[in-house]
Motif scaffolding. Structure first.
Motif, PDB file in Angstrom:
ATOM      1  N   ALA A 164      -7.019   3.080  -0.872  1.00  7.06           N
ATOM      2  CA  ALA A 164      -6.123   2.816  -1.992  1.00  7.06           C
ATOM      3  C   ALA A 164      -6.860   2.949  -3.317  1.00  7.06           C
ATOM      4  N   SER A 165      -8.115   2.497  -3.376  1.00 11.82           N
ATOM      5  CA  SER A 165      -8.914   2.629  -4.594  1.00 11.82           C
ATOM      6  C   SER A 165      -9.074   4.098  -4.981  1.00 11.82           C
ATOM      7  N   LEU A 209       0.837  -1.202   0.000  1.00  7.66           N
ATOM      8  CA  LEU A 209       0.000   0.000   0.000  1.00  7.66           C
ATOM      9  C   LEU A 209       0.873   1.253   0.000  1.00  7.66           C
ATOM     10  N   PHE A 212      -1.536  -2.213  -7.027  1.00  5.08           N
ATOM     11  CA  PHE A 212      -2.928  -2.296  -6.579  1.00  5.08           C
ATOM     12  C   PHE A 212      -3.480  -3.702  -6.809  1.00  5.08           C
ATOM     13  N   GLN A 241       1.808   1.692 -10.094  1.00  3.04           N
ATOM     14  CA  GLN A 241       0.703   1.823  -9.138  1.00  3.04           C
ATOM     15  C   GLN A 241      -0.381   0.784  -9.413  1.00  3.04           C
ATOM     16  N   LEU A 293      -2.227  -5.765  -4.168  1.00  6.34           N
ATOM     17  CA  LEU A 293      -2.952  -5.413  -2.945  1.00  6.34           C
ATOM     18  C   LEU A 293      -4.282  -6.157  -2.872  1.00  6.34           C
ATOM     19  N   ILE A 303      -5.369   5.605  -5.913  1.00  2.00           N
ATOM     20  CA  ILE A 303      -4.699   4.995  -7.064  1.00  2.00           C
ATOM     21  C   ILE A 303      -5.583   4.989  -8.312  1.00  2.00           C
ATOM     22  N   LEU A 304      -6.870   4.632  -8.143  1.00  2.90           N
ATOM     23  CA  LEU A 304      -7.739   4.467  -9.306  1.00  2.90           C
ATOM     24  C   LEU A 304      -8.556   5.714  -9.636  1.00  2.90           C
ATOM     25  N   ALA A 363       2.567   1.703  -3.364  1.00  2.00           N
ATOM     26  CA  ALA A 363       1.656   2.131  -4.423  1.00  2.00           C
ATOM     27  C   ALA A 363       1.363   3.630  -4.338  1.00  2.00           C
ATOM     28  N   LEU A 405      -8.077  -0.584   1.832  1.00  2.00           N
ATOM     29  CA  LEU A 405      -8.274  -0.923   0.421  1.00  2.00           C
ATOM     30  C   LEU A 405      -9.171   0.123  -0.253  1.00  2.00           C
TER      31      LEU A 405
END
Length: 331
Positions: A67-68, A14, A30, A26, A33, A71-72, A17, A64
């Motif tokens: 992170a979404s 994490l 992910f 990244q 992850l 990153i996304l 990323a 998570l």
């Protein structure tokens, strides 16, 4: 047998990323992850501590979700900034970007960031006055944790082997049981947060204003919306419950509970909107407080009884003042 290795690797991936400047890397991190998350929640065996399992499931789900976002959904290094940050994270040195990334990952309320949560209750006290004030609160939170833990250890309702339904003795005892379970979750969390704030401010690592109150005042809560804030909590609690018990029906009860909270929020939004339009804002706040308490007493057992049966509210402080006093009076 449970080991912390996968969880530690999850944290490392994490961080990597969020700190890397490569968009392609990244996405690869992910994906890793996601695989680690699936292993932790669905494959890895549970530990001997139900509360640890519950927290691992909930915390990894929360991270998570973050992170979404980072990153996304968001170009975090270009768009997310701390207050007084003069350059984007992508222009920082690796050391400074690492500190930036750690703060971003751990700072769920965005304290000191461009996306800071509204209405945070910040302290304006000077350093050592703040530390003394927090020490007093720390003692109060410890005693409340101890008292709630003592009560719950001697209650048939909170014994996971008995798990007597919270409302078996009537609505008054149901309200009391909901309050005591809330206390055993709220007081230790407040105690640990307060201890961390004392250490950070006393050592000069941060300022008092960097540590707004962990929770808002319950006395000012006049709606279910103000209490919960968002419904991602449903998935977080369901994941924690699954990690703890691996029981489909129990996890479904968690999701059911938070769906009901969404229904309650929608209903109260309609009511408060009409009350404001008709010119009764004060009455709506009073009714809101009564409504909030009644709703939590009625709906709370749906979530709380699964936590009790799983054993994740079996909290006992390392040193129990209340237990010692009780034993002394018992002779």
């Amino acid at each position: 047998m449970w080991t912390p290795g996968p969880l530690s690797l999850f944290a490392i991936v994490l961080f990597s990323a969020v700190v890397t400047k490569s968009a392609r890397l990244q996405l690869i991190l992910f994906a890793i992850l996601l695989l680690l998350y699936g292993y932790i929640i669905f494959v890895q065996r549970e530990s001997i501590d139900p509360l640890l399992d519950y927290n691992v499931g909930g915390i990894t789900t929360g991270f998570l979700a973050r992170a979404s976002d980072f990153i996304l959904l968001t170009d975090a290094q270009s768009t997310l900034r701390q207050h007084n940050q003069s350059q984007s994270a992508s222009q920082m040195t690796f050391t400074h970007r690492s500190r930036w990334a750690i703060d971003l990952i751990l700072n769920f309320r965005g304290v000191g960031w461009s996306f800071e949560a509204p209405h945070l209750n910040r302290s304006t006290l000077q350093r050592w006055k703040y530390v003394r004030s927090q020490l007093g609160k720390l003692v109060i939170y410890f005693l409340l944790s101890d008292l709630a833990s003592f009560h719950n250890r001697h209650s048939r309702v909170f014994n996971p082997r008995i798990a007597e339904p919270m409302g078996d003795q009537g609505i008054v005892w149901q309200a009391w049981n909901v309050f005591m379970l809330g206390a055993i979750l709220w007081a230790p969390a407040s105690m640990h947060y307060t201890l961390a704030s004392i250490i950070a401010v006393a050592s000069g690592l941060s300022q008092p204003g960097d540590w707004p109150e962990c929770f808002g005042s319950w006395l000012k809560t006049d709606s279910v919306r103000n209490f919960w804030g968002f419904c991602l909590l449903g998935l977080i609690h369901a994941a924690g419950d699954w990690k703890m018990a691996h029981n489909v029906e129990s996890a479904k009860r968690n999701v059911h509970y938070f769906i009901l909270q969404a229904v309650a929020i929608t209903s109260e939004d309609i009511f408060f909107g009409l009350a404001k339009r008709w010119g009764f804002p004060r009455a709506s706040r009073l009714i809101g407080r009564v409504w909030f308490v009644g709703w939590m007493v009625w709906s709370g057992p749906i979530l709380m009884e699964t936590m009790i049966r799983g054993g994740c509210v079996d909290y006992k402080p390392l040193v129990s003042v209340v237990e010692r006093v009780y034993q002394r009076f018992q002779g």
